[in-house]
Scaffold this active site. Structure first.
Site, PDB file in Angstrom:
ATOM      1  N   THR A 124       3.495  -8.341   3.553  1.00 54.30           N
ATOM      2  CA  THR A 124       4.844  -7.908   3.152  1.00 54.30           C
ATOM      3  C   THR A 124       5.811  -8.290   4.268  1.00 54.30           C
ATOM      4  O   THR A 124       5.671  -7.809   5.396  1.00 54.30           O
ATOM      5  CB  THR A 124       4.860  -6.386   2.925  1.00 54.30           C
ATOM      6  OG1 THR A 124       3.865  -6.088   1.951  1.00 54.30           O
ATOM      7  CG2 THR A 124       6.218  -5.911   2.448  1.00 54.30           C
ATOM      8  N   GLU A 154       0.999  -9.182  -2.318  1.00 59.22           N
ATOM      9  CA  GLU A 154      -0.113  -8.317  -2.733  1.00 59.22           C
ATOM     10  C   GLU A 154       0.442  -6.989  -3.206  1.00 59.22           C
ATOM     11  O   GLU A 154       1.353  -6.452  -2.603  1.00 59.22           O
ATOM     12  CB  GLU A 154      -1.012  -8.105  -1.500  1.00 59.22           C
ATOM     13  CG  GLU A 154      -2.278  -7.388  -1.758  1.00 59.22           C
ATOM     14  CD  GLU A 154      -3.137  -8.120  -2.765  1.00 59.22           C
ATOM     15  OE1 GLU A 154      -3.251  -7.612  -3.893  1.00 59.22           O
ATOM     16  OE2 GLU A 154      -3.667  -9.181  -2.425  1.00 59.22           O
ATOM     17  N   ALA A 261       5.442  15.680  -7.409  1.00 58.49           N
ATOM     18  CA  ALA A 261       6.139  16.279  -6.265  1.00 58.49           C
ATOM     19  C   ALA A 261       5.106  16.802  -5.279  1.00 58.49           C
ATOM     20  O   ALA A 261       3.983  17.131  -5.642  1.00 58.49           O
ATOM     21  CB  ALA A 261       7.023  17.420  -6.755  1.00 58.49           C
ATOM     22  N   CYS A 269       2.359   1.521   4.263  1.00 58.84           N
ATOM     23  CA  CYS A 269       3.228   0.610   3.492  1.00 58.84           C
ATOM     24  C   CYS A 269       4.586   1.197   3.145  1.00 58.84           C
ATOM     25  O   CYS A 269       5.609   0.742   3.660  1.00 58.84           O
ATOM     26  CB  CYS A 269       2.505   0.172   2.214  1.00 58.84           C
ATOM     27  SG  CYS A 269       0.931  -0.626   2.560  1.00 58.84           S
TER      28      CYS A 269
HETATM   29  C1  UGA Z   1       1.513   1.121  -1.949  1.00 59.04           C
HETATM   30  C2  UGA Z   1       1.859   0.571  -3.336  1.00 59.04           C
HETATM   31  O1  UGA Z   1       1.567   1.540  -4.337  1.00 59.04           O
HETATM   32  C3  UGA Z   1       1.060  -0.716  -3.624  1.00 59.04           C
HETATM   33  O2  UGA Z   1       1.440  -1.251  -4.887  1.00 59.04           O
HETATM   34  C4  UGA Z   1       1.351  -1.712  -2.508  1.00 59.04           C
HETATM   35  O3  UGA Z   1       0.627  -2.920  -2.692  1.00 59.04           O
HETATM   36  C5  UGA Z   1       0.962  -1.108  -1.177  1.00 59.04           C
HETATM   37  O4  UGA Z   1       1.713   0.102  -0.963  1.00 59.04           O
HETATM   38  C6  UGA Z   1       1.269  -2.113  -0.103  1.00 59.04           C
HETATM   39  O5  UGA Z   1       2.448  -2.372   0.146  1.00 59.04           O
HETATM   40  O6  UGA Z   1       0.340  -2.727   0.426  1.00 59.04           O
HETATM   41  P1  UGA Z   1      -0.522   2.586  -1.018  1.00 59.04           P
HETATM   42  O7  UGA Z   1       0.194   2.595   0.290  1.00 59.04           O
HETATM   43  O8  UGA Z   1      -1.976   2.309  -1.057  1.00 59.04           O
HETATM   44  O9  UGA Z   1       0.148   1.500  -1.998  1.00 59.04           O
HETATM   45  O10 UGA Z   1      -0.287   4.025  -1.632  1.00 59.04           O
HETATM   46  P2  UGA Z   1       0.398   4.657  -2.924  1.00 59.04           P
HETATM   47  O11 UGA Z   1      -0.613   4.897  -3.960  1.00 59.04           O
HETATM   48  O12 UGA Z   1       1.614   3.903  -3.308  1.00 59.04           O
HETATM   49  O13 UGA Z   1       0.833   6.071  -2.336  1.00 59.04           O
HETATM   50  C7  UGA Z   1       1.785   6.148  -1.278  1.00 59.04           C
HETATM   51  C8  UGA Z   1       2.097   7.555  -0.915  1.00 59.04           C
HETATM   52  O14 UGA Z   1       2.870   8.161  -1.939  1.00 59.04           O
HETATM   53  C9  UGA Z   1       0.892   8.465  -0.693  1.00 59.04           C
HETATM   54  O15 UGA Z   1       1.098   9.226   0.471  1.00 59.04           O
HETATM   55  C10 UGA Z   1       0.885   9.342  -1.930  1.00 59.04           C
HETATM   56  O16 UGA Z   1       0.314  10.601  -1.691  1.00 59.04           O
HETATM   57  C11 UGA Z   1       2.356   9.443  -2.243  1.00 59.04           C
HETATM   58  N1  UGA Z   1       2.670   9.775  -3.650  1.00 59.04           N
HETATM   59  C12 UGA Z   1       2.291   8.932  -4.639  1.00 59.04           C
HETATM   60  C13 UGA Z   1       3.352  10.934  -3.952  1.00 59.04           C
HETATM   61  O17 UGA Z   1       3.719  11.728  -3.058  1.00 59.04           O
HETATM   62  N2  UGA Z   1       3.639  11.227  -5.272  1.00 59.04           N
HETATM   63  C14 UGA Z   1       3.277  10.389  -6.266  1.00 59.04           C
HETATM   64  O18 UGA Z   1       3.587  10.697  -7.446  1.00 59.04           O
HETATM   65  C15 UGA Z   1       2.585   9.209  -5.953  1.00 59.04           C
END
Ligand code: UGA
Length: 442
Positions: A124, A154, A261, A269
């Site tokens: 990124t 990605e 929430a 990321c």
């Molecule tokens: C994120 C993106 O979802 C991917 O598509 C992307 O490729 C990746 O970053 C990257 O840039 O490499 P990731 O960091 O693995 O993926 O995690 P997420 O599933 O996006 O969750 C991120 C954070 O948001 C976590 O702390 C999670 O607990 C939080 N979250 C997620 C919430 O607080 N509420 C939600 O409804 C969803």
């Protein structure tokens, strides 16, 4: 058709990409400067927790399709398709991304190239980077060796990395208009099996492809902060944010996903990507366009301080001398990653306010100890709940979601549970005689 591929960087992104490209039948060489990581990978061990990845890794090492090296010369000799998957962390004390690892790969690789090559960037990066890297690669490549840089961002999520790589929602490819090279043809060969499943394939220019990635993460971050802002209003209005999210989520234009929430987003990321995006927009003179991301960031960081306040309330107004059990340290379930983890950050803040904090996480304890060595740690939920004045659930592992109150009620000092991810059933806990405090729930 089998391609000969080198993947630079063997972190979450690179190791997964290397293993998955071998799974597609290609011959793959993973390249990293970290010998310890390479030794682990060679023996089929994934140096982090990612469900399903070690099976793919072992299967392809055994089949002879996947090897690892620290030698760029070997990679240049072996492959004509290069994927760049090194990290772009936040710079120290600045919003911008630290691009030194990305540039280092091209600086070292390009002079060693021996045949016409395509370098696909996956990291990124700030918009404009790919064009710069293309110019640099052409300048450094040996006379007569054609090299092209294309961008292929990605979108994998930790915890679903293998699935997201082999069955992505879409593949985006940014091409250098000045190169008129083979990148699209090569990408179609490399991803032939995936594309045969009718996965959308978006071919565009370099800048658009770079922006697609950061825009996607900025949107996800905004969605989470939106619902967390609404949660704050729900709290003062006596409403329930989970029901609200269900109700608005039925509108297909809104959608229910990423509307949970809680204590907000963390990880390697989303937080750093929105900051780097703001920094880059500012450099380009479009800083006003992204000022809302400052608010997204502020709402997100406020979740952490507000959870500390909630914990204090749950401990009768003071954390001094109290015992607090924290269930969950990873930034999200199914991961051992604690980079910018809201859970661990909150645990640390509560300890600083005088409480004795003990943390349990199914996978992230050793990573947590490395950055927060002074917190207490245990090997089960029951163990860390011993004598607790309050139990905080901060990462929604299935193990905690499905936990019955009876599993810990004999050991706690007070039956108070704070659900930082709204992942427990309040009725079940209340019926068992617990005080239940959720996020954005009356
Ligand atoms: C994120 C993106 O979802 C991917 O598509 C992307 O490729 C990746 O970053 C990257 O840039 O490499 P990731 O960091 O693995 O993926 O995690 P997420 O599933 O996006 O969750 C991120 C954070 O948001 C976590 O702390 C999670 O607990 C939080 N979250 C997620 C919430 O607080 N509420 C939600 O409804 C969803």
């Amino acid at each position: 058709m089998t391609s000969k591929i080198a993947v630079f960087g063997t972190g979450y992104l690179g190791a997964t990409h290397a293993a998955c490209m071998a799974e597609l039948g290609h011959e793959v060489l993973g390249v990293d400067v970290d010998e310890a990581k390479l030794a682990a990978l060679r023996s089929g061990e994934v140096p982090f927790y990612e469900p399903g990845l070690s099976d793919v890794l072992k299967r392809n090492i055994d089949a002879g399709r996947l090897r690892f090296t620290s030698s760029y010369a070997e990679a240049a000799e072996f492959a004509d398709v290069h994927f760049l998957g090194v990290g772009t962390p936040q710079k120290r004390g600045e919003f911008g991304a630290d691009m030194r690892y990305v540039f280092a790969v091209v600086e070292e690789l390009a002079p060693l190239l021996t045949k016409p090559s395509v370098i696909f960037g996956k990291s990124t990066v700030p918009v404009g980077t790919a064009a710069q890297l293309g110019a640099l690669a052409r300048e450094l490549a040996p006379e007569g060796v054609d090299v092209e840089v294309a961008w292929n961002p990605e979108f994998l999520r930790e915890g679903f990395a293998v699935k997201d790589t082999l069955h992505p929602d879409r593949i985006v490819l940014g091409l250098d208009a000045s190169a008129q090279g083979r990148a699209e043809e090569v990408a179609r060969e490399v991803y032939a099996e995936i594309l045969s499943e009718d996965v959308p394939f978006i071919v565009t220019d370099l800048a658009t492809s770079e922006l697609v990635k950061v825009a996607a993460n900025a949107f996800l971050a905004t969605k989470i902060s939106f619902i967390n802002a609404i949660a704050e209003v729900c709290e003062v209005a006596g409403a329930d944010v989970s029901t609200l999210a269900d109700a608005i989520g039925y509108d297909a234009r809104i959608g229910r996903r990423f509307l949970n929430a809680g204590i907000g987003f963390g990880g390697g990321c989303l937080p750093k990507d929105i900051r780097a995006f703001m920094a880059r927009a500012g450099e380009l003179g479009a800083d006003q366009a992204l000022t809302f991301l400052r608010e997204v960031d502020a709402i997100n960081m406020r979740r952490r301080t507000s959870m500390v306040e909630t914990a204090k309330r749950a401990c009768d107004g003071s954390l001094l001398g109290k015992r607090v059990a924290v269930l969950g340290a990873a930034f999200k379930p199914n991961s051992d990653d604690v980079r910018d983890s809201p859970a661990l950050n909150i645990a640390g803040q509560i300890q600083l306010q005088g409480a004795a904090v003990t943390v349990y996480d199914p996978k992230a304890i050793s990573n947590s100890k490395a950055i927060f060595p002074t917190l207490g740690y245990g090997t089960s939920a029951k163990e860390v709940c011993q004598g607790a004045d309050a139990v905080l659930v901060l990462t929604e592992w299935d193990e905690f979601r499905s936990m019955a109150p009876t599993e810990i009620e004999g050991v706690v000092r007070r039956k108070v549970v704070v659900d930082g991810r709204n992942c427990l059933d309040p009725q079940v806990w209340k019926a068992a005689g617990w005080s239940y405090i959720g996020v954005g729930r009356s």
